[in-house]
Structures are given as structure tokens and as C-alpha cells.
Design an enzyme around this catalytic site. Structure first.
Site: not given
Ligand SMILES: [Zn+2]
Length: 484
Positions: A50, A101, A285, A289, A327-328
Site C-alpha cells: 500500500d 486506498s 503506506d 505518510h 494502489d498509489h
Molecule cells: Zn494512505
């Protein structure tokens, strides 16, 4: 608009020229060899790191080479003679080029672009049947494995219909009603009657439906090898690997992503009709962040261990489509050139090996909550002590002052998305480890996608997220179950 028209034109032409089936419905390549005929993928394994920017993939590989003398399993696949696909994917959602997500996983989960924050739930409250339910109704096994709460966006994007990803108590309830076979991750707070807002005991509900319920690493390894399984191993997400690696107690009770993946595969492999399994390295992920370079690298390496488990599983078999992607992008980290001729960078990067704790731990020690409020009268000496312990790195008094001011929200920064204390700490630590982040949010990067097994040859080099749903239902021959 012209984009839409040309796409429709393409689809029309496709259906005229090639008849029904996959190519009529999507931008996927037509079958070019017998090996990729529809229905050839008995099993699907979908691995998501992620929020993995391409820099993250590189940083983990650089570290694994440096520290362990091995390339990551992901890059090893690229170096191998195995027949694999590699390309880029456009992860845009209905309302943004920057995906969250929930909508991202839903694009694979139901083949529709929906608004960020929703789970297989259209803007007019349309509920799109998610892929795990489709596979279940086709008589196949279904599994979700994650290092986040199992109620988090990515596993839910394959399995749940909900207007908002934040309704995690409701998501847990929906899991208890949907009869998926294997659910492994964190999230006790949404199953435990003492923690849920409605005080329902979902563990009892799962047991009454025939699930084995486990909450520790040992119980997971001792659970019966067949039958349905719910494994919830923490109140919230599973720990970052940096914290895990420095804490014997965590290691004793918490399974790794690779261990959970192995357990899920063993179980699902006993389904005669095949299965779908999604595996998420979800804390990559979070580390992005948080601008937490060490957590980012070691959680990506832990994800990569799960990739290794899966690539071993499919070695020598031709009935399983494996997809490997993210996903990104998130915060787009990179190791920058430092020192004369950039020669200091490798040495600086190596220092991440000595980190003892995540920035999440630093926040806890400082008594700071992720979303605030600002702290008052922070002691620079305390900042120095905590950061230096976590990062095993000496910082200057000036740097400690900047971090102190960031906890107090009393610092001027040019880009507002880097106003979080974590971003300031990581900026300070970048002087010593060389890794810097562009922000603290997701990015619109086209993402890396790799695939191996039947159907991988049908993926174009540049693919739209929703087409991967079409590929999966077609290759597993479950389209008949895609509507209620
Ligand atoms: Zn995120």
C-alpha cells in the site's frame, strides 16, 4: 469527453473485431497464446504494497542488497527468466487523479471507478459486488491478509460494500456475514465487544459460523489446517517491522506478513475449485505518510518476504495468476545524492540499519497524537533523547529545537503538507540517512505492476486499474457470478 468517446469507439471496434469476452469489455490485450485462455487461472493471488512509490521499491531493494546480500524477490522476478509482465497502471478514481486506498482497491475489486473513501459503493449508492463475493459464489476459496486492521480500506476493497471506509465497526459486521474463508490482520477494536460501539461480540458470531478464531502467532500455527479462519493479532494495525525487530515480546505473539501469507495459502490451496487471496503490506503506506524512512524500508522488505512466499508457491505451476502492485504512490521518497560526488549517500543510507524504533514510537514517547493537538512547552532535551534513541543518530541542538517547535506547531515551513512533526523529524534525519520525502500524502504517480501466470500476458504495458478486475474474473472464469 473526447477521451471517453475514443475509448467507447475502441471498445466498439474491439467487440466487432474480436467477438465477446474479455477484449470487448476492456482494454486488455487479446489472448495471444493457449496459455492465457480465459478460465486458465484457477487461483488468483493479488499482492499490494500500500502506498508504494517507485522510490520505495528501490530503497527496499538497495537495503536488502546492502544488508543481506540479496535482491528483493520483486526485483529478482525482473532479473529471472520466468515469463512475467511488467508495466505501469493508472490508479485514478472517479473524483481524483490522486487515489485513496478504498477507491483504489475497489477499482480492482469491482471494476468501477468510484469516489475516494468509498468501498464498492458508487456515487448514487450503487453497490457493486466485490470480487471476493464473486469468487465465493463461484465456489472458490477467499482470503484476505494484511498488516493493517482487516477492516482497513485495501482488504475491504475486495470484499465489502460500504459508503465510507471509516465505518469499520460496520465493515467488521459485514465480514461476519459474508462467509469468506481466511481473514488475517489486526483490528481487535472492531471485533471485541468491549471496544465496539454496539458492544457486539463478533468473535462469538464468527465462531458460531464455524470459524476458528486465533489472536496469537502460536495459535495461528496450531490452528487446524482446513476450515474457515479469523486471525486478529492486535488492537489496531500490526506493528511496524522496526518496532517488531527490536521487541522480543512482539515477535513472540505477532505473525509476520509472510507467515500469515503462508498460512492462508496452505488453507486456501485445499479448495478444489481454486481461490482468490489478497495480501496487503499496509504499513508501507503509513510509513510514507509519517515520512518514516526506516519503517518504510523494513515494512517493504517484510512485504517482499510475502512476495517470496507467493512466488515459491507458484513455482512450477501454471494455474495461478499473481499480480504484484501498489494502489498509489505516497510521499515519493528517495535517497538523494549527498556529499562530494554523491559519495556519502550509500554510507548515510546504511545508518537506517541501526534504527531501533519507528516515528510512531517517537510520537508515543512525546505524548503526541497523530492528528494533534499541538503540544505545549516541549523540552528540546526530551526531543533529543527520544529521537536519538529511535534513530540511533546524534542530532544538533538546532535540529532538536526545530523538532520541538514542530510539536508545538510553532514552525514556519514552505509546504503545508510537511508541517507534521514527523515530516520535520524526517527532514532532520535526512541529513544523516539521505532519504527525503516530497510531502505526507498520496501522489498521482502511475504505479508499478508486475504479474506472472495465466493472463499476465494480456495486461497492456500501460493499464487502467479497472481492467485488472476484468482480467481476474475472465481468467478465473467467474464472470457469471459477478451480479447478485
Ligand atoms: Zn494512505
Amino acid at each position: 469527453m473526447s477521451h471517453t468517446l475514443s475509448r467507447l469507439d475502441f471498445l466498439k471496434t474491439g467487440s466487432l473485431a474480436l467477438g465477446a469476452g474479455l477484449t470487448a469489455l476492456s482494454g486488455l490485450k487479446p489472448a495471444t497464446s493457449a496459455s492465457s485462455r480465459p478460465g486458465k487461472a484457477k487461483n488468483i493471488i493479488f499482492l499490494v504494497s500500500d502506498g508504494m512509490s517507485s522510490g520505495t521499491l528501490a530503497l527496499a531493494d538497495l537495503m536488502k542488497r546492502e544488508q543481506f546480500g540479496q535482491t528483493t524477490n520483486w526485483i529478482q522476478l525482473y532479473e529471472s527468466k520466468r515469463n512475467f509482465h511488467r508495466g505501469l497502471m493508472d490508479m485514478a478514481t472517479l473524483d481524483s487523479t490522486v487515489a485513496d486506498s478504498a477507491a483504489a482497491a475497489s477499482s480492482w475489486g469491482c471494476g468501477k471507478r468510484i469516489n475516494n473513501g468509498a468501498l464498492n459503493w458508487g456515487p448514487n449508492a450503487e453497490q457493486h459486488k466485490p470480487i471476493a463475493a464473486i469468487f465465493r459464489d463461484a465456489g472458490k476459496g477467499t482470503g484476505l491478509v494484511t498488516s493493517t486492521r482487516i477492516t482497513h480500506a485495501t482488504p475491504s476493497g475486495f470484499a465489502i460494500n460500504m459508503p465510507s471506509r471509516n465505518q469499520e465497526d460496520e465493515i467488521a459486521t459485514q465480514y461476519s456475514e459474508r462467509n469468506y474463508d481466511v481473514l488475517l490482520g489486526g483490528g481487535d477494536r472492531h471485533f471485541n465487544p468491549d471496544k465496539r460501539s454496539d458492544n457486539r461480540d463478533l468473535y462469538t458470531t464468527f465462531r458460531s459460523k464455524g470459524y476458528n478464531v486465533v489472536t496469537t502467532k502460536n495459535a495461528l500455527s496450531e490452528a487446524p489446517p482446513t476450515g474457515k479462519l479469523l486471525g486478529i493479532f492486535n488492537d489496531s494495525h500490526l506493528p511496524y517491522m522496526v518496532d517488531f525487530n527490536s521487541d522480543a515480546q512482539l515477535q513472540a505473539v505477532t505473525p509476520t506478513l509472510a507467515e500469515m501469507t503462508k498460512s492462508a495459502l496452505n488453507r486456501l490451496n485445499s479448495h478444489d475449485n481454486g481461490f482468490i487471496l489478497q495480501v496487503e503490506g499496509g504499513r508501507v503506506d503509513h510509513a510514507a505518510h509519517a515520512n518514516d524512512a526506516a519503517s518504510l524500508v523494513y515494512d517493504q522488505i517484510a512485504f517482499d518476504e510475502a512476495v517470496g512466499v507467493v512466488l515459491d508457491f507458484v513455482d512450477g505451476r501454471d494455474d495461478t495468476l499473481v499480480i504484484l502492485t501498489t494502489d498509489h504512490g505516497n510521499a515519493n521518497p528517495g535517497l538523494g545524492g549527498r556529499g562530494s560526488g554523491y559519495r556519502e549517500s550509500p554510507k548515510l543510507f546504511e545508518s537506517l540499519q541501526n534504527y531501533r524504533k519507528s516515528l510512531e514510537w517517537v510520537y508515543e514517547e512525546m505524548g503526541y497524537n497523530w492528528q494533534g493537538p499541538a503540544l505545549e512547552n516541549v523540552s528540546a532535551a526530551k526531543v533529543r533523547e527520544v529521537v536519538e534513541y529511535a534513530a540511533h543518530t546524534q542530532i544538533t541542538r538546532d535540529e532538536a529545537d526545530m523538532i520541538k517547535e514542530s510539536f508545538e506547531w510553532n514552525l514556519r515551513v514552505p509546504f503545508q503538507d510537511r508541517m507534521a512533526p514527523g515530516a520535520v523529524i524526517s527532514g532532520v534525519l535526512a541529513n544523516y540517512n539521505g532519504v527525503y520525502f516530497i510531502g505526507t500524502n498520496h501522489t498521482a504517480d502511475y504505479v508499478e505492476i508486475a504479474a506472472i501466470g495465466p493472463g499476465s500476458d494480456r495486461i497492456p504495458y500501460f493499464v487502467r486499474n479497472t481492467d485488472i478486475f476484468e482480467l481476474m474474473v475472465e481468467m478465473a472464469d467467474v464472470r457469471a457470478y459477478s451480479t447478485e
